[in-house]
Design a protein around this motif. Structure first.
Motif, short mmCIF file in Angstrom:
data_model
loop_
_atom_site.label_atom_id
_atom_site.label_comp_id
_atom_site.label_asym_id
_atom_site.label_seq_id
_atom_site.Cartn_x
_atom_site.Cartn_y
_atom_site.Cartn_z
N PHE A 31 0.83 -1.19 0.00
CA PHE A 31 0.00 0.00 0.00
C PHE A 31 0.87 1.25 0.00
O PHE A 31 1.96 1.27 0.59
CB PHE A 31 -0.91 0.03 1.23
CG PHE A 31 -1.96 -1.03 1.24
CD1 PHE A 31 -3.13 -0.88 0.51
CD2 PHE A 31 -1.78 -2.21 1.96
CE1 PHE A 31 -4.10 -1.86 0.51
CE2 PHE A 31 -2.75 -3.19 1.98
CZ PHE A 31 -3.92 -3.03 1.24
N LEU A 32 0.38 2.30 -0.65
CA LEU A 32 1.09 3.58 -0.65
C LEU A 32 0.96 4.26 0.71
O LEU A 32 -0.15 4.43 1.22
CB LEU A 32 0.52 4.50 -1.74
CG LEU A 32 0.96 4.18 -3.18
CD1 LEU A 32 0.08 4.92 -4.18
CD2 LEU A 32 2.41 4.55 -3.40
N THR A 33 2.09 4.63 1.27
CA THR A 33 2.09 5.31 2.57
C THR A 33 2.61 6.75 2.46
O THR A 33 2.52 7.51 3.42
CB THR A 33 2.95 4.55 3.58
OG1 THR A 33 4.27 4.37 3.04
CG2 THR A 33 2.34 3.18 3.88
N PHE A 62 7.16 7.44 -17.01
CA PHE A 62 6.20 7.77 -15.95
C PHE A 62 5.56 6.51 -15.40
O PHE A 62 5.60 5.44 -16.04
CB PHE A 62 5.13 8.75 -16.45
CG PHE A 62 4.30 8.26 -17.62
CD1 PHE A 62 3.14 7.53 -17.42
CD2 PHE A 62 4.68 8.57 -18.93
CE1 PHE A 62 2.37 7.09 -18.50
CE2 PHE A 62 3.91 8.14 -20.02
CZ PHE A 62 2.76 7.40 -19.80
N LEU A 63 4.99 6.64 -14.22
CA LEU A 63 4.18 5.59 -13.62
C LEU A 63 2.71 5.91 -13.85
O LEU A 63 2.29 7.07 -13.76
CB LEU A 63 4.46 5.48 -12.13
CG LEU A 63 5.88 5.06 -11.72
CD1 LEU A 63 6.00 5.01 -10.20
CD2 LEU A 63 6.27 3.72 -12.33
N LEU A 64 1.93 4.88 -14.13
CA LEU A 64 0.51 4.99 -14.44
C LEU A 64 -0.21 3.84 -13.75
O LEU A 64 0.31 2.73 -13.70
CB LEU A 64 0.30 4.91 -15.96
CG LEU A 64 -1.14 4.91 -16.49
CD1 LEU A 64 -1.69 6.34 -16.51
CD2 LEU A 64 -1.19 4.30 -17.90
N PRO A 65 -1.42 4.05 -13.22
CA PRO A 65 -2.17 2.91 -12.67
C PRO A 65 -2.37 1.82 -13.72
O PRO A 65 -2.48 2.10 -14.92
CB PRO A 65 -3.50 3.54 -12.26
CG PRO A 65 -3.17 4.98 -11.97
CD PRO A 65 -2.12 5.33 -12.99
N THR A 66 -2.40 0.58 -13.27
CA THR A 66 -2.62 -0.53 -14.19
C THR A 66 -4.02 -0.45 -14.79
O THR A 66 -4.93 0.19 -14.26
CB THR A 66 -2.46 -1.88 -13.48
OG1 THR A 66 -3.24 -1.88 -12.28
CG2 THR A 66 -1.01 -2.16 -13.15
N PHE A 67 -4.19 -1.13 -15.92
CA PHE A 67 -5.47 -1.16 -16.62
C PHE A 67 -6.42 -2.18 -15.97
O PHE A 67 -6.00 -3.16 -15.36
CB PHE A 67 -5.28 -1.54 -18.08
CG PHE A 67 -4.48 -0.55 -18.88
CD1 PHE A 67 -4.64 0.82 -18.70
CD2 PHE A 67 -3.56 -0.98 -19.83
CE1 PHE A 67 -3.90 1.73 -19.43
CE2 PHE A 67 -2.82 -0.08 -20.58
CZ PHE A 67 -2.99 1.27 -20.38
N ARG A 391 -10.11 0.54 -2.08
CA ARG A 391 -10.16 2.00 -2.05
C ARG A 391 -8.89 2.61 -2.63
O ARG A 391 -7.78 2.23 -2.28
CB ARG A 391 -10.33 2.48 -0.61
CG ARG A 391 -10.47 4.00 -0.47
CD ARG A 391 -10.66 4.39 1.00
NE ARG A 391 -9.48 4.09 1.79
CZ ARG A 391 -8.43 4.91 1.89
NH1 ARG A 391 -8.41 6.06 1.24
NH2 ARG A 391 -7.39 4.57 2.66
N GLY A 392 -9.07 3.56 -3.53
CA GLY A 392 -7.94 4.29 -4.10
C GLY A 392 -7.35 3.67 -5.34
O GLY A 392 -6.47 4.28 -5.96
N CYS A 393 -7.78 2.48 -5.73
CA CYS A 393 -7.24 1.87 -6.94
C CYS A 393 -7.49 2.79 -8.14
O CYS A 393 -8.56 3.38 -8.27
CB CYS A 393 -7.87 0.51 -7.20
SG CYS A 393 -7.02 -0.87 -6.41
N THR A 397 -2.63 7.74 -4.28
CA THR A 397 -3.09 8.37 -3.06
C THR A 397 -2.71 7.49 -1.88
O THR A 397 -2.66 6.25 -2.01
CB THR A 397 -4.62 8.61 -3.10
OG1 THR A 397 -5.03 9.31 -1.93
CG2 THR A 397 -5.38 7.30 -3.17
N VAL A 398 -2.43 8.09 -0.75
CA VAL A 398 -2.05 7.33 0.43
C VAL A 398 -3.18 6.36 0.79
O VAL A 398 -4.35 6.73 0.85
CB VAL A 398 -1.75 8.27 1.61
CG1 VAL A 398 -1.58 7.48 2.91
CG2 VAL A 398 -0.49 9.09 1.33
N GLY A 399 -2.80 5.12 1.01
CA GLY A 399 -3.77 4.08 1.36
C GLY A 399 -4.18 3.21 0.20
O GLY A 399 -4.79 2.15 0.41
N SER A 400 -3.88 3.64 -1.04
CA SER A 400 -4.27 2.84 -2.19
C SER A 400 -3.23 1.75 -2.46
O SER A 400 -2.05 1.91 -2.15
CB SER A 400 -4.43 3.72 -3.42
OG SER A 400 -3.19 4.26 -3.83
#
Length: 464
Positions: A31-33, A62-67, A391-393, A397-400
């Motif tokens: 998780f992102l802290t 760059f970093l990008l959320p996965t699909f 949450r946050g996927c 964001t912190v917690g995602s």
């Protein structure tokens, strides 16, 4: 674990955020802290520590959320890329049912096909996927095992179908089908029950194939089971003209009414295609909280009209699906591009004829097209919301969960683009361009697997 570099995300429809030189911290659970500019006081304090493990994302990357892929038939990857010349109901008989039956009869082949599928999904940046399986419980448990071992978020559906045009590929009765689903759900949960909650990546999904393959008794039982156990649901809705006409002829009403009657339209439901939904149907889906998997490529082959994406985006949760094998590509990037193309064709029809969305005065009606930024939102954050991911996927964001892909667009050392991308001004000037919306758009338009240098799900690196 720390990452430093540029971030790209789409937190809302039409919004593209480029966050330059950020520092991310990922804890041992994935998780992102910490999410903050690298020059912020807190980030600087962390960077000053000599004990951190730091991955640098270089300029031009760059970093990008996965699909997220909201609709895919796992056993049909056995033959995807072939057989798309027939209408839907004929295609199911000639290709789909045979492939699914073959994997049910051959667990070694099933495991081989599913391992290849998992590798392809990761290669294409997909971190979460909703999968239709077959009717045999054991084959679906193989699928669940393979996806969990690969590190993918996978929602696995054992098909329920007590009606079939193929006598050898059908469940004996509604009751036997329901018993099989109950057993699959129990055993699928058992596969991951020994793991910490954040490592349980696979879940079972109630999966009535579609109304033509399910009796009312079966649909009623599946709806009751989903409600009692809070299980996810996936199916096909209002997909093709021949399918819709069959349902009306055999059942006397539209399939959306049948799904609703049996409590199968819920906030836990994803319905694929929905090309023939009207405003009243969209309103019902919104009321029920049901999401839609938009599959533009397979719609082009099997539906007689395009999905009203623009209207749906104003109403319900929508994500993208590849719909292998009704679609021939596992790449969500292709689905993004096709969603834009189809929407622009709808807008062209509106301008020329006023035939879309009930608009008779094209000069005063709202545009029906979507752009590349909106499609990127569909593939990431919107897909995560439609799948009800943690949450946050889809965001930094912190917690995602750290579900991320590492995209290389420009090589600052050589001043050359990566893969199919060219940056002629940079070559001529000898200066590396900073990350910009134009650079991200170029990747969106021309990028491929050569641009993907790594994929992480729940903080675990899967490739690269």
């Amino acid at each position: 674990m720390f990452f430093r570099g540029d971030l790209v995300q789409c937190p809302a429809l039409g919004q593209l955020d480029i966050l330059p030189d950020y520092l991310l911290e990922v804890d041992d659970s994935g998780f992102l802290t910490h999410v903050s500019p690298a020059n912020s006081p807190e980030s600087c304090k962390k960077l000053d520590s000599s004990s951190i493990s730091l991955t640098i994302i270089p300029p031009g990357s760059f970093l990008l959320p996965t699909f997220c892929d909201l609709h895919l038939h796992a056993p049909q990857s056995l033959y995807h890329g072939t057989g798309l010349h027939r209408p839907l109901m004929e295609w199911l008989d000639e290709y789909a049912f045979k492939a699914e039956e073959r994997l049910d009869a051959d667990p070694i082949l099933a495991r081989r096909v599913y391992k290849c599928l998992a590798e392809r999904l990761i290669e294409n940046g997909t971190g979460a996927v909703s999968l239709f399986g077959t009717i045999k419980e054991e084959t679906n448990l193989i699928l669940a095992e393979v996806m969990q071992a690969a590190g993918l978020r996978a929602f696995v559906g054992k098909l329920s179908m007590d009606i079939s045009s193929r006598p050898s590929y059908v469940e004996a009765s509604a009751q036997e089908s329901l018993s099989a689903v109950e057993s699959f759900v129990k055993n699928c949960h058992a596969l991951v029950s020994h793991l910490p909650e954040h490592k349980r990546l696979v879940e079972p999904v109630i999966t009535p194939r579609f109304v033509p393959s399910c009796s009312d008794d079966l649909l009623a039982g599946l709806g009751a089971m989903s409600e009692a156990k809070s299980l996810r649901i996936q199916s096909h809705l209002a997909e093709a003209h021949d399918q819709i006409e069959w349902v009306k002829r055999e059942r006397g009403v539209d399939d959306i009414e049948i799904f609703d009657r049996h409590a199968l339209l819920t906030p836990r439901t994803i319905q694929a295609h929905c090309t023939f939904v009207d405003s009243q149907s969209l309103s019902l889906l919104r009321t029920r909280g049901t999401a839609i998997a938009h599959c533009p490529l397979s719609n082009a082959y099997f539906s007689a009209k395009p999905f009203p994406l623009h209207e749906a985006l104003q109403t319900v949760k929508v994500g993208l699906g590849t719909d292998v094998a009704g679609g021939y590509s596992l790449d969500i990037m292709s689905a993004m591009r096709q969603s834009v193309v189809v929407s622009r064709m709808r807008e062209g029809s509106r301008i020329m004829h006023g035939t879309e969305g009930g608009c008779q005065h094209s000069e005063t009606c709202e545009s029906l097209s979507v752009d590349w930024k909106e499609s990127l939102y569909l593939a990431t954050r919107s897909g995560a919301l439609a799948l009800n991911l943690p949450r946050g996927c889809g965001l930094f964001t912190v917690g995602s969960p750290f579900d991320v892909q590492y995209i290389r667009v420009f090589d600052a050392e050589t001043n050359l683009g990566v893969g199919a991308l060219d940056f002629f001004d940079a070559v001529l000037s000898g200066k590396s361009p900073g990350l910009s919306p134009e650079m991200v758009e170029k990747w969106w338009s021309l990028g491929d697997v050569r641009n993907r240098a790594g994929v992480w799900v729940q903080g675990i690196k899967l490739t690269g």
